[in-house]
Scaffold this motif. Structure first.
Motif, PDB file in Angstrom:
ATOM      1  N   MET A   1       2.931  79.776  29.049  1.00 53.42           N
ATOM      2  CA  MET A   1       3.956  80.245  28.141  1.00 53.42           C
ATOM      3  C   MET A   1       5.302  80.209  28.865  1.00 53.42           C
ATOM      4  O   MET A   1       5.439  80.706  29.976  1.00 53.42           O
ATOM      5  N   LEU A   2       6.282  79.633  28.224  1.00 50.08           N
ATOM      6  CA  LEU A   2       7.612  79.546  28.809  1.00 50.08           C
ATOM      7  C   LEU A   2       8.293  80.902  28.712  1.00 50.08           C
ATOM      8  O   LEU A   2       8.365  81.503  27.638  1.00 50.08           O
ATOM      9  N   MET A   3       8.788  81.361  29.830  1.00 49.17           N
ATOM     10  CA  MET A   3       9.452  82.666  29.876  1.00 49.17           C
ATOM     11  C   MET A   3      10.957  82.507  29.653  1.00 49.17           C
ATOM     12  O   MET A   3      11.540  81.454  29.936  1.00 49.17           O
ATOM     13  N   HIS A   4      11.563  83.570  29.161  1.00 47.12           N
ATOM     14  CA  HIS A   4      13.005  83.613  28.965  1.00 47.12           C
ATOM     15  C   HIS A   4      13.672  83.339  30.311  1.00 47.12           C
ATOM     16  O   HIS A   4      13.212  83.827  31.337  1.00 47.12           O
TER      17      HIS A   4
ATOM     18  N   LEU B   1      20.547  75.749  30.712  1.00 43.67           N
ATOM     19  CA  LEU B   1      19.152  75.957  30.333  1.00 43.67           C
ATOM     20  C   LEU B   1      18.308  74.812  30.878  1.00 43.67           C
ATOM     21  O   LEU B   1      18.780  73.677  30.982  1.00 43.67           O
ATOM     22  N   SER B   2      17.075  75.093  31.188  1.00 39.66           N
ATOM     23  CA  SER B   2      16.182  74.032  31.633  1.00 39.66           C
ATOM     24  C   SER B   2      15.903  73.088  30.455  1.00 39.66           C
ATOM     25  O   SER B   2      16.091  73.451  29.286  1.00 39.66           O
ATOM     26  N   TYR B   3      15.430  71.899  30.769  1.00 41.81           N
ATOM     27  CA  TYR B   3      15.137  70.938  29.708  1.00 41.81           C
ATOM     28  C   TYR B   3      14.047  71.474  28.773  1.00 41.81           C
ATOM     29  O   TYR B   3      14.049  71.175  27.576  1.00 41.81           O
ATOM     30  N   ARG B   4      13.151  72.288  29.287  1.00 40.64           N
ATOM     31  CA  ARG B   4      12.099  72.863  28.451  1.00 40.64           C
ATOM     32  C   ARG B   4      12.668  73.912  27.500  1.00 40.64           C
ATOM     33  O   ARG B   4      12.295  73.954  26.327  1.00 40.64           O
ATOM     34  N   HIS B   5      13.565  74.745  27.991  1.00 37.09           N
ATOM     35  CA  HIS B   5      14.205  75.741  27.131  1.00 37.09           C
ATOM     36  C   HIS B   5      15.042  75.051  26.055  1.00 37.09           C
ATOM     37  O   HIS B   5      15.029  75.456  24.892  1.00 37.09           O
ATOM     38  N   LYS B   6      15.756  74.016  26.444  1.00 29.92           N
ATOM     39  CA  LYS B   6      16.560  73.268  25.478  1.00 29.92           C
ATOM     40  C   LYS B   6      15.674  72.668  24.391  1.00 29.92           C
ATOM     41  O   LYS B   6      16.020  72.692  23.211  1.00 29.92           O
TER      42      LYS B   6
ATOM     43  N   ASP C   1       3.342  68.604  27.544  1.00 28.00           N
ATOM     44  CA  ASP C   1       2.610  69.466  26.629  1.00 28.00           C
ATOM     45  C   ASP C   1       3.150  70.893  26.775  1.00 28.00           C
ATOM     46  O   ASP C   1       2.929  71.524  27.819  1.00 28.00           O
ATOM     47  N   PRO C   2       3.861  71.398  25.760  1.00 29.28           N
ATOM     48  CA  PRO C   2       4.421  72.756  25.851  1.00 29.28           C
ATOM     49  C   PRO C   2       3.372  73.837  26.125  1.00 29.28           C
ATOM     50  O   PRO C   2       3.709  74.901  26.637  1.00 29.28           O
ATOM     51  N   ALA C   3       2.125  73.581  25.823  1.00 24.84           N
ATOM     52  CA  ALA C   3       1.067  74.562  26.089  1.00 24.84           C
ATOM     53  C   ALA C   3       0.901  74.790  27.595  1.00 24.84           C
ATOM     54  O   ALA C   3       0.370  75.835  28.000  1.00 24.84           O
ATOM     55  N   ASN C   4       1.373  73.864  28.401  1.00 26.96           N
ATOM     56  CA  ASN C   4       1.265  73.992  29.856  1.00 26.96           C
ATOM     57  C   ASN C   4       2.496  74.638  30.498  1.00 26.96           C
ATOM     58  O   ASN C   4       2.567  74.717  31.717  1.00 26.96           O
ATOM     59  N   TRP C   5       3.450  75.017  29.702  1.00 25.89           N
ATOM     60  CA  TRP C   5       4.665  75.626  30.243  1.00 25.89           C
ATOM     61  C   TRP C   5       4.421  77.096  30.469  1.00 25.89           C
ATOM     62  O   TRP C   5       5.023  77.843  31.027  1.00 25.89           O
TER      63      TRP C   5
END
Length: 138
Positions: free
Chosen positions: A1-4, A61-66, A134-138
């Motif tokens: 899960m990507l954190m703030h 922001l990181s590329y994932r947050h963007k 894969d966002p599930a791996n963030w």
């Protein structure tokens, strides 16, 4: 899960977060005065506002947050019934305020369509990079 990126909680971007750079609460005499010089119904003024207060604000922001942030906007824009005007409504009990009159702009959807367009241009490489993961791996 990507954190703030700044808080110890999961990242949950909202449409209203795109307007954070326009927040004039307790800054009415500085930022509020500056923003009052712009006409949000004018495409040229919107472009300048978006680059200065949205694109610039979120550049770190990181590329994932963007990617997730941009995705929230894409989903809202894909919904013809989505009410973008709600993001501009002022809540009296809130410590938040946008410039006067912004809640009366001709078409709030166009404002967000422009945000989408300019962010897509500016973030294209980062969005492409994130889309390969894969966002599930963030």
């Amino acid at each position: 899960m990507l954190m703030h990126p700044f808080l110890d909680r999961p990242y949950d971007p909202q449409i209203s977060h795109f307007l954070g750079g326009f927040e004039i609460y307790d800054c009415e005499e500085s930022l509020g005065e500056e923003l009052s010089q712009y006409n949000v119904d004018c495409a040229r003024d919107r472009k300048e506002l978006i680059y200065k207060y949205v694109v610039h604000r979120f550049r770190k922001l990181s590329y994932r947050h963007k990617f997730l942030f941009f995705g929230v906007l894409a989903i809202a824009l894909d919904d013809p019934a989505y009410d973008f005007g709600e993001a501009f409504e002022h809540e009296v009990v809130s410590h938040s305020a946008l410039p006067p009159g912004w809640d009366e702009m001709e078409d709030s959807r166009v404002f967000f369509e422009d945000i989408y367009k300019y962010l897509a241009e500016e973030w294209s490489e980062e969005l492409d990079k994130a889309s390969q993961e894969d966002p599930a791996n963030w």
